[in-house]
Design a protein around this motif. Structure first.
Motif, PDB file in Angstrom:
ATOM      1  N   LEU A  66    -120.163  23.379 -76.475  1.00 10.15           N
ATOM      2  CA  LEU A  66    -119.794  22.259 -75.613  1.00 10.15           C
ATOM      3  C   LEU A  66    -119.730  22.697 -74.153  1.00 10.15           C
ATOM      4  CD1 LEU A  66    -116.979  20.576 -77.733  1.00 10.15           C
ATOM      5  CD2 LEU A  66    -119.185  19.550 -77.156  1.00 10.15           C
ATOM      6  N   ALA A  67    -119.101  23.838 -73.904  1.00 10.20           N
ATOM      7  CA  ALA A  67    -118.974  24.332 -72.534  1.00 10.20           C
ATOM      8  C   ALA A  67    -120.338  24.641 -71.939  1.00 10.20           C
ATOM      9  CB  ALA A  67    -118.081  25.571 -72.515  1.00 10.20           C
ATOM     10  N   ARG A  68    -121.199  25.267 -72.704  1.00 12.75           N
ATOM     11  CA  ARG A  68    -122.529  25.610 -72.186  1.00 12.75           C
ATOM     12  C   ARG A  68    -123.343  24.358 -71.880  1.00 12.75           C
ATOM     13  NH1 ARG A  68    -124.288  30.686 -72.113  1.00 12.75           N
ATOM     14  NH2 ARG A  68    -122.845  32.276 -72.874  1.00 12.75           N
ATOM     15  N   ARG A  69    -123.175  23.334 -72.688  1.00 12.91           N
ATOM     16  CA  ARG A  69    -123.915  22.104 -72.418  1.00 12.91           C
ATOM     17  C   ARG A  69    -123.453  21.478 -71.110  1.00 12.91           C
ATOM     18  NH1 ARG A  69    -125.288  17.696 -77.037  1.00 12.91           N
ATOM     19  NH2 ARG A  69    -125.969  19.657 -77.958  1.00 12.91           N
ATOM     20  N   ALA A  70    -122.157  21.492 -70.862  1.00 22.17           N
ATOM     21  CA  ALA A  70    -121.648  20.935 -69.597  1.00 22.17           C
ATOM     22  C   ALA A  70    -122.165  21.731 -68.407  1.00 22.17           C
ATOM     23  CB  ALA A  70    -120.125  20.920 -69.608  1.00 22.17           C
ATOM     24  N   THR A  71    -122.147  23.053 -68.507  1.00 23.98           N
ATOM     25  CA  THR A  71    -122.638  23.892 -67.413  1.00 23.98           C
ATOM     26  C   THR A  71    -124.122  23.657 -67.167  1.00 23.98           C
ATOM     27  OG1 THR A  71    -120.958  25.570 -67.819  1.00 23.98           O
ATOM     28  CG2 THR A  71    -122.921  26.275 -66.632  1.00 23.98           C
ATOM     29  N   GLU A  72    -124.886  23.527 -68.222  1.00 23.50           N
ATOM     30  CA  GLU A  72    -126.325  23.291 -68.087  1.00 23.50           C
ATOM     31  C   GLU A  72    -126.619  21.942 -67.445  1.00 23.50           C
ATOM     32  OE1 GLU A  72    -127.868  25.809 -72.025  1.00 23.50           O
ATOM     33  OE2 GLU A  72    -127.697  23.619 -72.064  1.00 23.50           O
ATOM     34  N   GLU A  73    -125.816  20.922 -67.764  1.00 25.84           N
ATOM     35  CA  GLU A  73    -126.146  19.573 -67.305  1.00 25.84           C
ATOM     36  C   GLU A  73    -125.581  19.228 -65.939  1.00 25.84           C
ATOM     37  OE1 GLU A  73    -127.423  16.515 -70.675  1.00 25.84           O
ATOM     38  OE2 GLU A  73    -125.248  16.652 -70.418  1.00 25.84           O
ATOM     39  N   MET A  74    -124.392  19.744 -65.604  1.00 27.35           N
ATOM     40  CA  MET A  74    -123.828  19.336 -64.316  1.00 27.35           C
ATOM     41  C   MET A  74    -123.407  20.503 -63.424  1.00 27.35           C
ATOM     42  SD  MET A  74    -120.331  19.963 -64.564  1.00 27.35           S
ATOM     43  CE  MET A  74    -119.903  19.205 -63.023  1.00 27.35           C
ATOM     44  N   GLY A  75    -123.536  21.735 -63.888  1.00 32.87           N
ATOM     45  CA  GLY A  75    -123.421  22.881 -62.995  1.00 32.87           C
ATOM     46  C   GLY A  75    -122.056  23.495 -62.822  1.00 32.87           C
ATOM     47  N   LYS A  76    -121.025  23.004 -63.539  1.00 31.41           N
ATOM     48  CA  LYS A  76    -119.707  23.634 -63.389  1.00 31.41           C
ATOM     49  C   LYS A  76    -119.733  25.042 -63.970  1.00 31.41           C
ATOM     50  CE  LYS A  76    -117.174  20.806 -65.853  1.00 31.41           C
ATOM     51  NZ  LYS A  76    -115.896  20.457 -65.218  1.00 31.41           N
ATOM     52  N   ARG A  77    -118.873  25.914 -63.448  1.00 36.63           N
ATOM     53  CA  ARG A  77    -118.820  27.286 -63.950  1.00 36.63           C
ATOM     54  C   ARG A  77    -118.454  27.286 -65.432  1.00 36.63           C
ATOM     55  NH1 ARG A  77    -115.114  30.853 -61.928  1.00 36.63           N
ATOM     56  NH2 ARG A  77    -113.641  29.183 -61.497  1.00 36.63           N
ATOM     57  N   LEU A  78    -119.047  28.202 -66.178  1.00 35.58           N
ATOM     58  CA  LEU A  78    -118.822  28.249 -67.611  1.00 35.58           C
ATOM     59  C   LEU A  78    -117.347  28.455 -67.930  1.00 35.58           C
ATOM     60  CD1 LEU A  78    -120.012  28.218 -70.457  1.00 35.58           C
ATOM     61  CD2 LEU A  78    -120.451  30.677 -70.228  1.00 35.58           C
ATOM     62  N   THR A  79    -116.661  29.272 -67.140  1.00 35.74           N
ATOM     63  CA  THR A  79    -115.236  29.489 -67.384  1.00 35.74           C
ATOM     64  C   THR A  79    -114.453  28.182 -67.212  1.00 35.74           C
ATOM     65  OG1 THR A  79    -114.968  30.188 -65.068  1.00 35.74           O
ATOM     66  CG2 THR A  79    -115.301  31.911 -66.712  1.00 35.74           C
ATOM     67  N   GLU A  80    -114.852  27.355 -66.256  1.00 38.06           N
ATOM     68  CA  GLU A  80    -114.183  26.071 -66.062  1.00 38.06           C
ATOM     69  C   GLU A  80    -114.543  25.095 -67.177  1.00 38.06           C
ATOM     70  OE1 GLU A  80    -113.610  25.680 -61.253  1.00 38.06           O
ATOM     71  OE2 GLU A  80    -115.604  25.306 -62.063  1.00 38.06           O
ATOM     72  N   ALA A  81    -115.759  25.170 -67.673  1.00 39.27           N
ATOM     73  CA  ALA A  81    -116.165  24.289 -68.767  1.00 39.27           C
ATOM     74  C   ALA A  81    -115.385  24.610 -70.037  1.00 39.27           C
ATOM     75  CB  ALA A  81    -117.666  24.418 -69.011  1.00 39.27           C
ATOM     76  N   ARG A  82    -115.188  25.886 -70.309  1.00 37.69           N
ATOM     77  CA  ARG A  82    -114.373  26.269 -71.470  1.00 37.69           C
ATOM     78  C   ARG A  82    -112.945  25.741 -71.319  1.00 37.69           C
ATOM     79  NH1 ARG A  82    -116.539  32.197 -70.703  1.00 37.69           N
ATOM     80  NH2 ARG A  82    -118.371  32.248 -72.087  1.00 37.69           N
ATOM     81  N   ALA A  83    -112.396  25.870 -70.114  1.00 44.96           N
ATOM     82  CA  ALA A  83    -111.037  25.386 -69.869  1.00 44.96           C
ATOM     83  C   ALA A  83    -110.960  23.872 -70.047  1.00 44.96           C
ATOM     84  CB  ALA A  83    -110.589  25.789 -68.467  1.00 44.96           C
ATOM     85  N   GLU A  84    -112.018  23.160 -69.679  1.00 43.03           N
ATOM     86  CA  GLU A  84    -112.032  21.711 -69.841  1.00 43.03           C
ATOM     87  C   GLU A  84    -111.972  21.323 -71.314  1.00 43.03           C
ATOM     88  OE1 GLU A  84    -114.916  17.855 -68.990  1.00 43.03           O
ATOM     89  OE2 GLU A  84    -115.225  19.683 -67.842  1.00 43.03           O
TER      90      GLU A  84
END
Length: 455
Positions: A66-84
């Motif tokens: 899930l985190a990697r998909r968010a980073t790939e699609e909208m560019g947030k840092r992977l560490t922030e995507a995991r936290a989300e």
């Protein structure tokens, strides 16, 4: 029929195309949400809470993809995507534990033998959600809405279709009955038709001011309940007695988290003049240390903006502010590299009438405004059509609370970065919208507060 195109903002390369749901498919989805509602709403709140516990587990099990998909699609840092993703799981657990209590009948003394307020669900609710927190923004509405007994239809931002599809998958994996949560892969041109559908009973939008006006107008014509969380231009007030080393460090985090693409990011740094030079020097030093790079890399501090038009709009705001007299002390330009990167930027001596003060800057630009004293700082903070969040920084917490109470915003923090928390209501005033998400107020937005009077 059309497609929703997923593009990696780090490279500018296309990831995948998702077919747009045709009119017949939209009708079937709305019909299924309407058909599922009676059965879902009749379940005990405690039973629905059990599904949220399962959703928390499913989110954590799928956290990395899930985190990697968010980073790939909208560019947030992977560490922030995991936290989300983890924040979403925590919200599930919070509502599973406390939500049923928020829905208990409220007994009221009256001339009746027995009178009460019952909190009853409305029916299918449409969520029109943004891309910057592709999971959290959607779930912070979907979690309380479904726990209250509503069914949910999600119209997500068109540049994160993969995240939208993943949300439906995770609800299915958690065992939610089919039809309780459904992703509508549609463009903005189809939203009004869903809003005006008589089977849809409420609409929540998080997004731009323009989108909020359009959704509110469509919902108003159909007499539908709305909750709007719109733009923000949060003030970050630094009083003369603040610990400048600590506050400058927090200021960098407050502005540049999530690549600066956050509605509650600190955007206007309003500093008492006696410490302004010292604060600006520290803030500039912190900004110049920001490492821009691949958001998948663990050591990256700042990734790309989500789309090229967002980068261009941000640069236009910077240019217009400098032309009006602001001083650009760092950054101020798009970076010459693949993707949609913009240099972390510091503008000083920003005043009302400049784009960086009057408009929402959605990206890595910090704007400093100097105030003669605390009264002028408050006046400047309130001299905005937005009213989402704000913060006050001082060694005197009691004084900080007094100042915070004077701010015209929905969320005021003292010595802390503005954030959303499942335990506290979240929302804005003025052109930042209306209604509240999260906490007890959030779960009661899309319910019928029904008076029951028994002789």
């Amino acid at each position: 029929m059309g497609e929703l195109i997923s593009v990696n903002p780090t490279t500018g390369q296309r990831i995948r195309a998702y077919p747009v749901l045709p009119s017949a498919g939209i009708d079937r989805a709305v019909a299924r949400a309407s058909e599922r509602f009676p059965e879902w709403s009749r379940l005990r709140a405690g039973k629905r809470a059990g599904f949220l516990e399962q959703l928390a587990r499913a989110l954590r099990e799928q956290s990395e993809p899930l985190a990697r998909r968010a980073t790939e699609e909208m560019g947030k840092r992977l560490t922030e995507a995991r936290a989300e993703v983890e924040k979403c799981a925590v919200a599930c657990e919070y509502y599973a534990g406390h939500g049923p209590d928020f829905l208990v009948d409220q007994m009221v003394a009256s001339d009746a033998g027995r009178s009460l307020v019952a909190w009853q669900p409305l029916g299918p609710v449409l969520l029109v959600m943004p891309w910057n927190f592709p999971y959290w923004q959607a779930l912070r509405q979907a979690i309380p809405a479904t726990l209250a007994g509503n069914t949910v239809l999600l119209k997500h931002a068109s540049n994160v279709p993969g995240c939208a599809a993943a949300l439906e998958e995770v609800f299915n994996d958690a065992g939610f009955p089919e039809g309780v949560f459904r992703n509508l892969a549609i463009g903005s041109d189809a939203v009004e038709g869903v809003i005006t559908d008589p089977r849809v009973r409420g609409v929540s939008l998080t997004g731009s001011e323009g989108a909020g006006r359009a959704v509110a107008a469509a919902a108003g014509k159909s007499l539908k309940k709305t909750v709007l969380e719109l733009g923000g231009s949060d003030a970050f007030i630094v009083l003369a007695d603040a610990d400048l080393d600590h506050v400058a460090e927090q200021a960098v985090k407050a502005r540049f988290q999530n690549n600066g693409e956050t509605c509650i990011a600190a955007k206007r740094f309003i500093v008492e003049a006696s410490v302004a030079d010292a604060f600006v020097a520290r803030l500039r030093d912190g900004i110049e240390r920001i490492k821009v790079g691949d958001p998948m890399a663990e050591d990256t501090d700042l990734g790309p903006l989500a789309r090229p038009d967002l980068r261009d709009d941000l640069h236009d705001q910077v240019r217009r502010s400098v032309d009006a007299g602001a001083a650009c002390l760092a950054g101020g330009e798009a970076l010459d590299r693949d993707g949609y990167f913009y240099a972390p930027t510091l503008l000083d001596r920003v005043r009302p009438g400049m784009a960086a003060f009057d408009e929402e800057t959605f990206g890595p630009v910090a704007a400093v405004t100097r105030a003669a004293d605390v009264d002028e700082a408050v006046a400047l903070a309130n001299a905005s059509r937005y009213g989402l969040g704000g913060s006050v920084w001082t060694r005197d917490r009691a004084r900080g609370e007094q100042v915070a109470r004077r701010l015209e915003c929905g969320c005021a923090f003292v010595n802390g970065i503005v954030k959303s928390d499942p335990r506290l209501p979240f929302g804005g005033v003025k052109d930042s919208g209306y209604g509240r998400e999260l906490a007890a107020l959030g779960i009661r937005e899309f319910v019928n507060a029904k008076t029951v009077w028994v002789d």
